[in-house]
Design a protein around this motif. Sequence first.
Motif, short mmCIF file in Angstrom:
data_model
loop_
_atom_site.label_atom_id
_atom_site.label_comp_id
_atom_site.label_asym_id
_atom_site.label_seq_id
_atom_site.Cartn_x
_atom_site.Cartn_y
_atom_site.Cartn_z
N VAL A 85 -2.36 10.93 -64.94
CA VAL A 85 -2.89 12.00 -65.78
C VAL A 85 -4.40 11.88 -65.99
N CYS A 86 -5.00 10.83 -65.44
CA CYS A 86 -6.42 10.57 -65.66
C CYS A 86 -7.28 11.72 -65.15
N GLY A 87 -6.97 12.25 -63.95
CA GLY A 87 -7.78 13.32 -63.39
C GLY A 87 -7.78 14.56 -64.26
N TRP A 88 -6.61 14.95 -64.77
CA TRP A 88 -6.49 16.13 -65.62
C TRP A 88 -7.30 15.93 -66.91
N LEU A 89 -7.19 14.76 -67.51
CA LEU A 89 -7.92 14.50 -68.75
C LEU A 89 -9.43 14.47 -68.51
N ALA A 90 -9.86 13.93 -67.37
CA ALA A 90 -11.29 13.88 -67.07
C ALA A 90 -11.88 15.29 -66.98
N ARG A 91 -11.13 16.20 -66.39
CA ARG A 91 -11.61 17.59 -66.32
C ARG A 91 -11.54 18.26 -67.68
N ARG A 92 -10.57 17.87 -68.48
CA ARG A 92 -10.35 18.53 -69.77
C ARG A 92 -11.39 18.13 -70.82
N VAL A 93 -11.69 16.84 -70.93
CA VAL A 93 -12.58 16.36 -72.00
C VAL A 93 -13.93 15.87 -71.48
N GLY A 94 -14.08 15.71 -70.17
CA GLY A 94 -15.30 15.14 -69.60
C GLY A 94 -15.08 13.67 -69.29
N VAL A 95 -15.54 13.22 -68.13
CA VAL A 95 -15.19 11.88 -67.67
C VAL A 95 -15.85 10.78 -68.50
N THR A 96 -17.08 11.00 -68.96
CA THR A 96 -17.73 9.98 -69.79
C THR A 96 -17.03 9.85 -71.13
N ARG A 97 -16.70 10.98 -71.73
CA ARG A 97 -15.99 10.94 -73.01
C ARG A 97 -14.63 10.26 -72.86
N LEU A 98 -13.95 10.54 -71.74
CA LEU A 98 -12.67 9.91 -71.50
C LEU A 98 -12.82 8.40 -71.38
N TRP A 99 -13.83 7.94 -70.64
CA TRP A 99 -14.05 6.50 -70.49
C TRP A 99 -14.32 5.83 -71.84
N LEU A 100 -15.15 6.47 -72.66
CA LEU A 100 -15.47 5.89 -73.97
C LEU A 100 -14.22 5.85 -74.86
N TRP A 101 -13.43 6.91 -74.87
CA TRP A 101 -12.21 6.92 -75.67
C TRP A 101 -11.25 5.83 -75.20
N ALA A 102 -11.11 5.70 -73.87
CA ALA A 102 -10.21 4.69 -73.33
C ALA A 102 -10.69 3.29 -73.66
N LEU A 103 -12.02 3.07 -73.61
CA LEU A 103 -12.57 1.77 -73.96
C LEU A 103 -12.33 1.44 -75.43
N VAL A 104 -12.52 2.43 -76.29
CA VAL A 104 -12.24 2.22 -77.72
C VAL A 104 -10.77 1.87 -77.93
N ALA A 105 -9.88 2.62 -77.28
CA ALA A 105 -8.44 2.38 -77.43
C ALA A 105 -8.07 0.99 -76.91
N PHE A 106 -8.63 0.60 -75.78
CA PHE A 106 -8.33 -0.71 -75.22
C PHE A 106 -8.81 -1.83 -76.15
N THR A 107 -10.00 -1.66 -76.71
CA THR A 107 -10.56 -2.67 -77.61
C THR A 107 -9.75 -2.78 -78.89
N VAL A 108 -9.40 -1.65 -79.48
CA VAL A 108 -8.64 -1.66 -80.74
C VAL A 108 -7.26 -2.26 -80.53
N ARG A 208 -24.06 12.22 -69.85
CA ARG A 208 -23.22 13.06 -70.70
C ARG A 208 -22.43 14.04 -69.84
N SER A 209 -21.20 14.24 -70.19
CA SER A 209 -20.36 15.19 -69.47
C SER A 209 -19.53 15.96 -70.48
N THR A 210 -19.26 17.18 -70.17
CA THR A 210 -18.45 18.03 -71.05
C THR A 210 -17.20 18.45 -70.32
N GLY A 211 -16.18 18.72 -71.10
CA GLY A 211 -14.93 19.19 -70.51
C GLY A 211 -15.01 20.66 -70.14
N ALA A 212 -13.96 21.11 -69.52
CA ALA A 212 -13.89 22.50 -69.10
C ALA A 212 -12.48 23.01 -69.33
N ALA A 213 -12.37 24.31 -69.40
CA ALA A 213 -11.05 24.91 -69.55
C ALA A 213 -10.27 24.69 -68.26
#
Length: 478
Positions: A85-108, A208-213
């Motif tokens: 599901v990584c590819g779909w989420l990267a397009r949806r929220v932006g790949v940089t934002r996805l990486w940061l969210w995943a890093l936060v989740a992994f750390t927590v 910086r990257s932004t998601g798309a519809a």
Amino acid sequence: MRSDTETSGVGVPADVPAPADSEKIPAHVWRTAAVVVFGAVMGMLDTSLVNIGLRTIGSDLGASLATIQWVASGYLLALGVSLTVCGWLARRVGVTRLWLWALVAFTVTSAVCAFAPTAGWLIGLRILQGLAAGLMIPAGQTILGQAAGPQRMGRVMGVVGIAVVGAPAIGPTIGGVMLAHWNWKWLFLINIPFGLAGMALGLRYLPRSTGAAVQRLDVIGLVLAGGGVSAIVFGLSEIGTTGSVTSLSVWLPVVLGLAGLTGFLVRARRTARPLLDIRLFGNRAFAAATGAGFFAGGAMFGVMVLLPLYFQVLHGSGLIRTGVDLLGYGLGGIIMLPLGGRLTDRFGGGRVAVIGNLCIAAAVLPFAFLPVDANGILIQFLLFAAGMATGVGAMPLVSAAYAAVRHDQLPDATAFVNILQRVGGAVGVALVAVILSRATAFGWATVSGYHLAFGGLAVLSMVASAASTVLRSHQRQA
């Protein structure tokens, strides 16, 4: 007639030397690579450390070995789901934002894992951690691929490869020292400083990257693909536990997983916008690179599992001593990966991978004939050579796969590459487990089983080299 992926600007064949203005990699690309490496190190080191500490964790939490094994198995299953599901989420929220969210989740989740009161809680938290890792690793590679461009891909991906080879090599040493002086909680707490540093640097330096519809999430496709990958990896990993390919816990998950992936492929061909774009495999260079990467991943992960067992079982080494013995392997890879990246950008991933995987076979094959009391200097020389060969064996295939696709196709490309590497790695580890268990069942000497296992991995590297010739052929024709 070429496909659109083969004629796009990022489909420039890797056999063609880069023009002069693209030889130098800009500083911002190296900064991006340095940040992404934090996530790669966390993911690879975490797996190595936790696997070493399973017995200690089970003893402290009062859980049986069969139960505590799910700390590792649950992580692998979750990883397989999130990769799809990584590819779909990267397009949806932006790949940089996805990486940061995943890093936060992994750390927590790492921090919370350290304070899990029971084995059940720890298993549940490890599943969440696996979901985060399955998003973080391919998202980081997508960021790097988009920043580097096809003609710099080899050199930049070589930096990430240092984490892939180096972290598992130093993991036993770090884990052994931690378990000798502290409790198992530090196996998880060590991720916190890496995570905090990665977050700070990511917010400052990542593009910086932004998601798309995008289309709605294909839930059925996710169940079929994610469940299929997870089931296959789990079934193959059970071979190491049961020592048999005929066990119900082995063949049933593999059969169900293959059925799920078959269903996903049928659905993807009939759906206008599938969860993962399987049309990428219509690009011959990408298909050849990922296919060869499957075998190369099997050989690489198989060697990483077999070498610690070789020292612990045949040589009677403890965890710390084993880690020290493996440092030569990791050092060889770290030294050679940057050079392997430069060679990939200059001569093409196919040509470099053909030679690199043959070198891996040449370095591993002597272990199939060494006696138990072999000279230690000779063993270290072979380990160093195997590490150097690994630096020019697997990563050029990854670089070639990413260089063959368009910028907007990278999220799905990184997902496919990681999925096939993980499944290939599970096959390599299963091969080792089957050979060692069969040798025991037939009453052969223990050393004979290890000889056969090293020989089997050498053959797997030769297969990876042969498959890489297909990539080289496509690159020359492009």
